[in-house]
Each structure stands twice: as C-alpha cells, then as structure tokens.
Write an enzyme that holds these catalytic residues in place. Structure first.
Site, PDB file in Angstrom:
ATOM      1  CE  LYS A 129      30.278 102.440  -3.942  1.00  0.00           C
ATOM      2  NZ  LYS A 129      29.479 103.408  -4.692  1.00  0.00           N
TER       3      LYS A 129
ATOM      4  CE  LYS B 259      30.693  99.856  -6.920  1.00  0.00           C
ATOM      5  NZ  LYS B 259      29.915 101.022  -7.240  1.00  0.00           N
TER       6      LYS B 259
HETATM    7  C1  PBG Z   1      28.999 106.021  -7.056  1.00  0.00           C
HETATM    8  C2  PBG Z   1      29.324 104.712  -7.697  1.00  0.00           C
HETATM    9  C3  PBG Z   1      30.616 104.239  -7.910  1.00  0.00           C
HETATM   10  C4  PBG Z   1      30.480 103.057  -8.637  1.00  0.00           C
HETATM   11  C5  PBG Z   1      29.111 102.820  -8.831  1.00  0.00           C
HETATM   12  N1  PBG Z   1      28.409 103.859  -8.231  1.00  0.00           N
HETATM   13  C6  PBG Z   1      31.937 104.837  -7.577  1.00  0.00           C
HETATM   14  C7  PBG Z   1      32.237 105.300  -6.230  1.00  0.00           C
HETATM   15  O1  PBG Z   1      31.580 104.959  -5.238  1.00  0.00           O
HETATM   16  O2  PBG Z   1      33.167 106.098  -6.129  1.00  0.00           O
HETATM   17  C8  PBG Z   1      31.639 102.227  -9.120  1.00  0.00           C
HETATM   18  C9  PBG Z   1      31.396 101.292 -10.247  1.00  0.00           C
HETATM   19  C10 PBG Z   1      32.621 100.768 -10.898  1.00  0.00           C
HETATM   20  O3  PBG Z   1      33.782 101.032 -10.477  1.00  0.00           O
HETATM   21  O4  PBG Z   1      32.472 100.051 -11.896  1.00  0.00           O
HETATM   22  N2  PBG Z   1      28.116 106.091  -6.044  1.00  0.00           N
END
Ligand code: PBG
Length: 323
Positions: free
Chosen positions: A194, A247
């Site tokens: 991520k 991601k």
């Molecule tokens: C938070 C989380 C995020 C997303 C999913 N879980 C945002 C972040 O890490 O700030 C993003 C999903 C998206 O942008 O569609 N843990």
C-alpha cells in the site's frame, strides 16, 4: 507475408475466441460507505454515483447488487468526529455503527461475502492508521488495537478481514489472535503493498479521515519502490495472509504483475477513489468514453489480479458490460 496477426482480429467471434483475459462478477469487490441514521443516502461530491448509506439503505443497496450477481462488499464507516479518540476505541465498541452494519448484512444476506477494513484512521482523532505519540506512529502498541478491531469484525460475521494500516507484523498478530479465538475460517486479505498515495483523496473526503497532521510516509510505501513490495509480500505470506493486495491500482500495475509472478497466493488490487474520480470526471466532461472503465478493469486482470476492489463494480453490471 507468412504472419498476419490481423487474421485473429477479423470478426467478433474470432476475437472472442482468442481473448486471453476475462472479467467476471466474481472478480469484483464493491466498497460501500456507511453512516449513522435512518433512510440516509448522501452522495460523495468527489465520487459521483457513490454514496454513504445508513444501515437500512445499505441493505437495499446490497440486495440490488446481489440481484446483479455482485456478491462481495468491502465496508467503510464514516464516524462522527465526536466519537473519535487517540486510541480509536469506537472501532471495537460493542454496538458501534460498523459492527451493526456487518451483522445486518450477514444476517439478511448470508450468501454475501463481507470484507472488513482494519485500520485506525476512520476512528482516530489524529486521522492516522496507528497511535500517534509525539508525532511518531507507534507500531507494536497499534497492533493491540488492530487485534481488538479484527476480533470484533470476526465476531460480527466478517468473511474476510482486510488490514489496511501497513503496521509491521499485523498479519501474523491478527492471524494468531483469530485462531486463538476459534476464527480459523476468517480470511485475511492483506494490503501488502500500500503506497503513500495522493489518489486516496476522495476516500478521505468520504470518511472525513484525512491525517490532522503530517502524512502517512512512515508506514505506507514510497511510490518509487517496487523491490520493497517483495519484502512486504514475503512477510505477509509467511504470516498467513490469504490474499496479497496492491494499492492503488492503475499507477502500480507493475507491482501487481510482480507479486503475481512471484507468489502463489491470489492477488487483489484496489482501484482507489482517486482513480474512480479521474475517469468519472473525464467521462462527465466528454473527454473520455465510458469504455475506459472496462479497459481499466481488464488491465488489472491482465496484470494478474483476481480480486478487484472497485467503485465501478455495480455500474459495469448494471450496464451489462460483463457478458
Ligand atoms: C485507510 C484506507 C484508505 C483507503 C482504504 N483504507 C485511505 C488511506 O490509507 O489514507 C483508500 C481507499 C480509496 O482511496 O478508495 N486505512
């Protein structure tokens, strides 16, 4: 000319016959946002067509998705600011919105697959995925909270728990805790690679979950790195992950492919909020055609993803594009 590749493109029947990659409803996971209240359905301004639902309307939405053949959902709660604190205690409080939503979906639609998100940010007064102490994100102390959250999700009926926080060691920690409590059948979909991305903007608008201070660079990965994804994937595989997720999606297809080629676990990809907003804005302006949506999703399949978390999930089925 002995070779004329165009022969295999000469008719729709032959093009279909030689098509290498397919997308089916079973590949799709639909993220859904939840809010407190009754008969609520509020659109997220930076994500046209995507709403926050109160639980009653969430059930209606899930039902209409199931009718279309869309069976997997990832739930995210929009938590009132007054309920947030430093330790995200609202995340595992008995009777909290999120746990009620999981229970309601599983009770009404046992056949639906419910994916739950484990991370502190929607419940944290600091807007971070871990405990903040003097500007630092604490790792091992955060694991305890993530564990409580995961256990509460499992008790509420979650099929797959998806830790999205990027703390070290969380997959092993949560796996052990679930097993010790008899939840050996609950799966873990790890947000393995991520990245610290600016493509999460609309999601943070949807939940009001942006960091109050600083950024997420000490836990989410540097967008310039790919070999580091192998380290994360190796650890997650060893710690008992059932899926490895990458991601965001579009700017990281090389990472999807790399993990697919190096690991036998199923690969998931998150086609995040900013990617959705980008296409929707261009389509609304007439700058791009709607075919860009299927082309994008097919790109994830081609790169090796078997599970695609996407805000486009329902519309591609409604529009009949998955024939
Ligand atoms: C938070 C989380 C995020 C997303 C999913 N879980 C945002 C972040 O890490 O700030 C993003 C999903 C998206 O942008 O569609 N843990």
């Amino acid at each position: 000319m002995l070779h004329r590749p165009r022969r295999n493109r000469k008719s729709a029947v032959i093009r279909d016959m030689v098509q290498e990659t397919h997308l089916s409803p079973s590949n799709l996971i639909f993220p859904l946002f939840i809010i407190e209240g009754q008969n609520q359905k509020t659109e997220i301004s930076s994500m046209p067509g995507i709403y926050r639902y109160s639980i009653d309307n969430l059930l209606r939405e899930v039902e209409s998705c199931l009718k279309l053949g869309l069976k997997s959902f990832d739930l995210f709660p929009a938590v009132e600011e007054s309920l947030k604190d430093k330790y995200a205690t609202e995340s595992y409080r008995e009777g909290t919105l999120y746990l009620r939503a999981i229970e309601a979906v599983k009770k009404n639609f046992p056949e639906a697959c419910v994916v739950t998100d484990v991370a502190m940010d929607p419940y944290s007064s600091d807007g971070h995925d871990g405990i903040v102490e003097n500007g630092e994100i604490l790792n091992d102390e955060t694991l305890e909270i993530l564990g409580k959250m995961a256990l509460a999700h499992a008790q509420s009926g979650a099929d797959i728990i998806a830790p999205s926080d990027m703390m070290d060691g969380r997959i092993g920690y949560i796996r052990r805790l679930l097993d010790d409590n008899g939840f050996t059948n609950v799966s873990l979909m790890s947000y393995t690679a991520k990245y610290a991305s600016a493509f999460y903007g609309p999601f943070r608008d949807a939940l009001g979950s942006a960091p109050k201070k600083g950024d997420k660079k000490t836990y989410q990965m540097n967008p310039a790195n790919i070999r580091e994804a192998l380290i994360e994937a190796q650890l997650d595989a060893e710690e008992g992950a059932d899926f490895l997720m990458v991601k965001p999606g579009l700017p990281y297809l090389d990472v999807v492919k790399l993990l697919h080629d190096n690991f036998d676990l199923p690969i998931a990809v998150y086609n995040v909020s900013g990617e959705y907003a980008m296409l929707k804005a261009a389509i609304a302006n007439g700058w791009l055609g709607e075919q860009t949506i299927m082309e994008t999703l097919m790109g994830f399949r081609r790169a090796g993803a078997t599970a695609i978390l996407t805000y486009h999930a329902k519309e591609v089925l409604e529009k009949g594009w998955l024939k």
